[in-house]
Structure formats: structure tokens, C-alpha cells
Design an enzyme around this catalytic site. Structure first.
Site, mmCIF file in Angstrom:
data_model
loop_
_atom_site.group_PDB
_atom_site.id
_atom_site.type_symbol
_atom_site.label_atom_id
_atom_site.label_comp_id
_atom_site.label_asym_id
_atom_site.label_seq_id
_atom_site.Cartn_x
_atom_site.Cartn_y
_atom_site.Cartn_z
ATOM 1 N N GLN A 14 0.812 -1.216 0.000
ATOM 2 C CA GLN A 14 0.000 0.000 0.000
ATOM 3 C C GLN A 14 0.847 1.268 0.000
ATOM 4 O O GLN A 14 0.619 2.183 -0.796
ATOM 5 C CB GLN A 14 -0.928 0.006 1.227
ATOM 6 C CG GLN A 14 -1.990 -1.060 1.192
ATOM 7 C CD GLN A 14 -2.925 -0.984 2.379
ATOM 8 O OE1 GLN A 14 -4.133 -0.989 2.242
ATOM 9 N NE2 GLN A 14 -2.378 -0.936 3.589
ATOM 10 N N ASP A 35 14.235 -9.055 -1.322
ATOM 11 C CA ASP A 35 13.512 -9.930 -0.395
ATOM 12 C C ASP A 35 14.307 -10.032 0.904
ATOM 13 O O ASP A 35 15.437 -10.504 0.911
ATOM 14 C CB ASP A 35 13.353 -11.310 -1.033
ATOM 15 C CG ASP A 35 12.464 -12.245 -0.236
ATOM 16 O OD1 ASP A 35 12.156 -11.935 0.941
ATOM 17 O OD2 ASP A 35 12.079 -13.307 -0.777
ATOM 18 N N ALA A 59 7.799 -4.847 5.173
ATOM 19 C CA ALA A 59 7.709 -5.385 6.534
ATOM 20 C C ALA A 59 6.898 -6.665 6.535
ATOM 21 O O ALA A 59 6.138 -6.941 5.597
ATOM 22 C CB ALA A 59 7.057 -4.368 7.474
ATOM 23 N N TYR A 60 7.064 -7.431 7.587
ATOM 24 C CA TYR A 60 6.188 -8.569 7.878
ATOM 25 C C TYR A 60 5.060 -8.007 8.737
ATOM 26 O O TYR A 60 5.286 -7.584 9.873
ATOM 27 C CB TYR A 60 6.969 -9.641 8.636
ATOM 28 C CG TYR A 60 6.198 -10.911 8.937
ATOM 29 C CD1 TYR A 60 6.479 -12.090 8.251
ATOM 30 C CD2 TYR A 60 5.207 -10.949 9.913
ATOM 31 C CE1 TYR A 60 5.789 -13.268 8.530
ATOM 32 C CE2 TYR A 60 4.511 -12.117 10.197
ATOM 33 C CZ TYR A 60 4.808 -13.267 9.506
ATOM 34 O OH TYR A 60 4.121 -14.432 9.779
ATOM 35 N N THR A 61 3.843 -7.965 8.193
ATOM 36 C CA THR A 61 2.741 -7.295 8.881
ATOM 37 C C THR A 61 1.606 -8.236 9.277
ATOM 38 O O THR A 61 0.553 -7.763 9.733
ATOM 39 C CB THR A 61 2.165 -6.178 7.999
ATOM 40 O OG1 THR A 61 1.726 -6.734 6.749
ATOM 41 C CG2 THR A 61 3.215 -5.099 7.732
ATOM 42 N N TYR A 124 4.923 -9.429 16.539
ATOM 43 C CA TYR A 124 4.993 -8.386 15.517
ATOM 44 C C TYR A 124 5.548 -7.095 16.096
ATOM 45 O O TYR A 124 6.510 -6.522 15.571
ATOM 46 C CB TYR A 124 3.609 -8.154 14.898
ATOM 47 C CG TYR A 124 3.542 -6.893 14.064
ATOM 48 C CD1 TYR A 124 4.213 -6.803 12.846
ATOM 49 C CD2 TYR A 124 2.819 -5.787 14.502
ATOM 50 C CE1 TYR A 124 4.169 -5.638 12.091
ATOM 51 C CE2 TYR A 124 2.758 -4.625 13.751
ATOM 52 C CZ TYR A 124 3.435 -4.553 12.540
ATOM 53 O OH TYR A 124 3.385 -3.398 11.817
ATOM 54 N N LYS A 128 9.207 -5.296 15.291
ATOM 55 C CA LYS A 128 9.305 -3.937 14.767
ATOM 56 C C LYS A 128 10.141 -3.049 15.689
ATOM 57 O O LYS A 128 10.911 -2.208 15.227
ATOM 58 C CB LYS A 128 7.911 -3.347 14.569
ATOM 59 C CG LYS A 128 7.115 -3.973 13.421
ATOM 60 C CD LYS A 128 7.743 -3.719 12.062
ATOM 61 C CE LYS A 128 7.584 -2.278 11.611
ATOM 62 N NZ LYS A 128 8.134 -2.057 10.245
ATOM 63 N N TRP A 149 -2.839 1.949 11.712
ATOM 64 C CA TRP A 149 -4.140 1.728 11.067
ATOM 65 C C TRP A 149 -4.136 2.179 9.602
ATOM 66 O O TRP A 149 -5.014 2.909 9.147
ATOM 67 C CB TRP A 149 -5.240 2.458 11.849
ATOM 68 C CG TRP A 149 -5.505 1.934 13.232
ATOM 69 C CD1 TRP A 149 -4.623 1.279 14.051
ATOM 70 C CD2 TRP A 149 -6.720 2.053 13.976
ATOM 71 N NE1 TRP A 149 -5.213 0.983 15.251
ATOM 72 C CE2 TRP A 149 -6.507 1.450 15.237
ATOM 73 C CE3 TRP A 149 -7.965 2.632 13.726
ATOM 74 C CZ2 TRP A 149 -7.491 1.372 16.226
ATOM 75 C CZ3 TRP A 149 -8.945 2.564 14.698
ATOM 76 C CH2 TRP A 149 -8.725 1.933 15.939
#
Length: 296
Positions: A14, A35, A59-61, A124, A128, A149
């Protein structure tokens, strides 16, 4: 301003997509060419781009999945960014690194400021936070932007999910006791590009380094965001279901969500002159975009 590109990680995510749509001179990279699970691709993509600045939007979200796959979360959220920060330090260029409200425990009754104690409640958030610490330790010219958000007119996100589910149900239940600041990817991209423009004008300043909160102005709950989403969608003839508020206890998840994710963004404005629009104004624009181009 140099003719070298701004390197944006995150592929078709996004934020990376919003940055590519809003800015010029941007080079986006993502899987498989870039990657975090394959560290050798990080340096290769960096060298190929020869950037003047890097925005790490990768990121890994998957918040819940991280609970059972912590290694993957830490590779993407700590180890990969650490390599990127080292490369930026060696090249003496700025790195804008995107982080999250999940570094906090959510127990504070007021909006969080950058100096508040951190206390992630899940893998998570912990990964981060480790990423923040790693990029700061690199010695690079680092700007960390904590946001919250995030949603957009395209992709997979809460707003689009609500619209899709609302088409098929007369009644929905949405958590109403988690508070936060909805943020559009477009607004966050605009904020980042404004920061980049300032750096281009002034050169790097010592005051730019550090952590800043960057989220939509104002706050609501997930229930409030859902209700507002359907109010806006109704302008386009969408069916409006009943939206009932439930508690976090009514909707258990593998990862604990912070009850309070509100971020105080005063410092962002004080240092960079940047303030994101009110979340409700941005929701209106986003819903209009969704129904103009990609209804769920």
C-alpha cells in the site's frame, strides 16, 4: 536535488504504491528481486539503484501469524532493515524507516509520544521495535516514522474488507474498545515526500534523526471507522448494514491488540512542518477513489 532515485522497498504494498503514485524519481523494489528473506538481494538491489535516499516500506505485517512464525517476522522487521541501514550508513544517505504503534502496550490513557516507554505485547510489535533499535544503532541518517491503522483505496485493508462484507450481511460486529488514528497510505506517502523535499532544500540536519509519529489527525475506534466507512459508502448507493460494537474480549485473536494506539504527532510537525489530514476527511477521499475505480 540529485538525479539519483529514491529507493522504495515494499514492492506493490500500500505505502510503496502510494509513494510511486505521488512522487517522481522513485524506484520501487520488491519480491523476488528484493527480499528480506534473501539477504543477498538487499545489497544487490541497493547497488543497482545507487539511491540518494531510501524509504523502507517493506515489513512482515501479519500480526497474528507472527505469533507462530517469529523467525520470519524478525528477518523482515529487524534483520533486513539492519542490512539496509548499514548500506545507507556506508553510502552516507538518509533512510526513512516505517514502524508501528504496536511497539507500545496500549495501556496509556493519552496519545503516545515518541519518548513514552515501549512495551510490545506480541511478536509483531517486538520485531518492529527490534528493527527500530537496529537501524538506529547503524549510525545511519535515520528517520523512523511510527504509523498506525494504514489503509488505501486498493489492496487488502480494514476499510475495503468492511465494504466487501457489508455487501453480503445485514449486521456486522466490530471491536469498539480499541482506539487509534486511521491513516491513509496516500497521506503517509505525502508526508514522507514532504520530508524528502525538506531534506533536499536544507541538507541533512542533526534534528532530523530519530523517531517521529506520523498518523492521521484525530482518533476513533475500529467500530467508529466501520460506521464512518458505511456512511461514506452510502453516498455511492452502497447498502448500509447495522454495525454493532463488541469488546476485544468478544473477538479473541492470537496476538494482543493495543487498547490505545493513538499517536501524538506534534514532533513531526515541529521538526518537519508536516501534519497529516484529519482521518475523516481522508476516509471521504478514499471511499470516493474506491467507488471511482475499484469497488470491493
Amino acid at each position: 536535488m540529485s538525479d539519483r532515485p529514491i529507493l522504495v522497498t515494499g514492492g506493490t504494498g500500500q505505502l510503496a504504491s502510494a509513494l510511486a503514485a505521488a512522487g517522481s524519481g522513485i524506484r520501487r523494489v520488491g519480491r523476488p528481486d528484493f527480499d528480506f528473506d534473501r539477504p543477498e538481494t538487499i545489497e544487490a538491489a541497493f547497488r543497482a539503484a545507487n539511491p540518494r535516499l531510501v524509504v523502507n516500506a517493506a515489513a512482515y505485517t501479519a500480526v497474528d501469524a507472527a505469533e507462530t512464525d517469529p523467525d520470519a517476522a524478525y528477518r523482515a522487521n529487524r534483520d533486513g532493515p539492519a542490512i539496509l541501514a548499514r548500506l545507507c550508513a556506508e553510502a552516507d544517505i538518509p533512510l526513512i524507516h516505517v514502524s508501528t504503534d504496536y511497539v507500545f502496550d496500549g495501556d496509556k490513557p493519552e496519545p503516545y509520544v515518541e519518548t513514552d516507554p515501549v512495551g510490545p505485547q506480541g511478536v509483531y510489535g517486538a520485531s518492529k521495535l527490534a528493527g527500530e533499535e537496529a537501524v538506529m544503532a547503524s549510525g545511519a541518517r535515520v528517520i523512523i516514522l511510527r504509523t498506525a491503522w494504514v489503509y488505501a483505496a486498493t489492496g487488502k485493508n480494514f476499510v475495503r474488507t468492511m465494504l466487501a462484507v457489508g455487501k453480503t450481511r445485514d449486521r456486522l460486529t466490530v471491536v469498539g474498545d480499541q482506539h487509534g488514528c486511521p491513516t491513509t497510505a496516500a497521506d503517509l506517502a505525502d508526508a514522507i515526500l514532504a520530508i524528502v523535499a525538506l531534506i533536499d532544500r536544507t541538507g541533512w540536519q542533526a534534528s532530523y534523526r530519530g523517531i517521529f509519529h506520523a498518523a492521521g489527525t484525530g482518533a476513533t475506534t475500529w467500530h467508529g471507522l466501520a460506521v464512518a466507512t458505511f456512511e461514506e459508502a452510502a453516498r455511492h448507493g452502497a447498502k448500509v448494514p447495522e454495525v454493532a460494537a463488541i469488546t476485544t474480549a468478544d473477538w479473541p485473536t492470537p496476538a494482543k491488540r493495543p487498547a490505545n494506539s493513538r499517536l501524538d504527532c506534534t514532533r513531526l510537525h515541529a521538526v518537519f512542518g508536516v501534519r497529516l489530514p484529519h482521518w475523516r476527511e481522508s476516509l471521504t477521499r478514499t471511499i470516493d477513489q474506491i467507488y471511482a475505480s475499484a469497488p470491493p
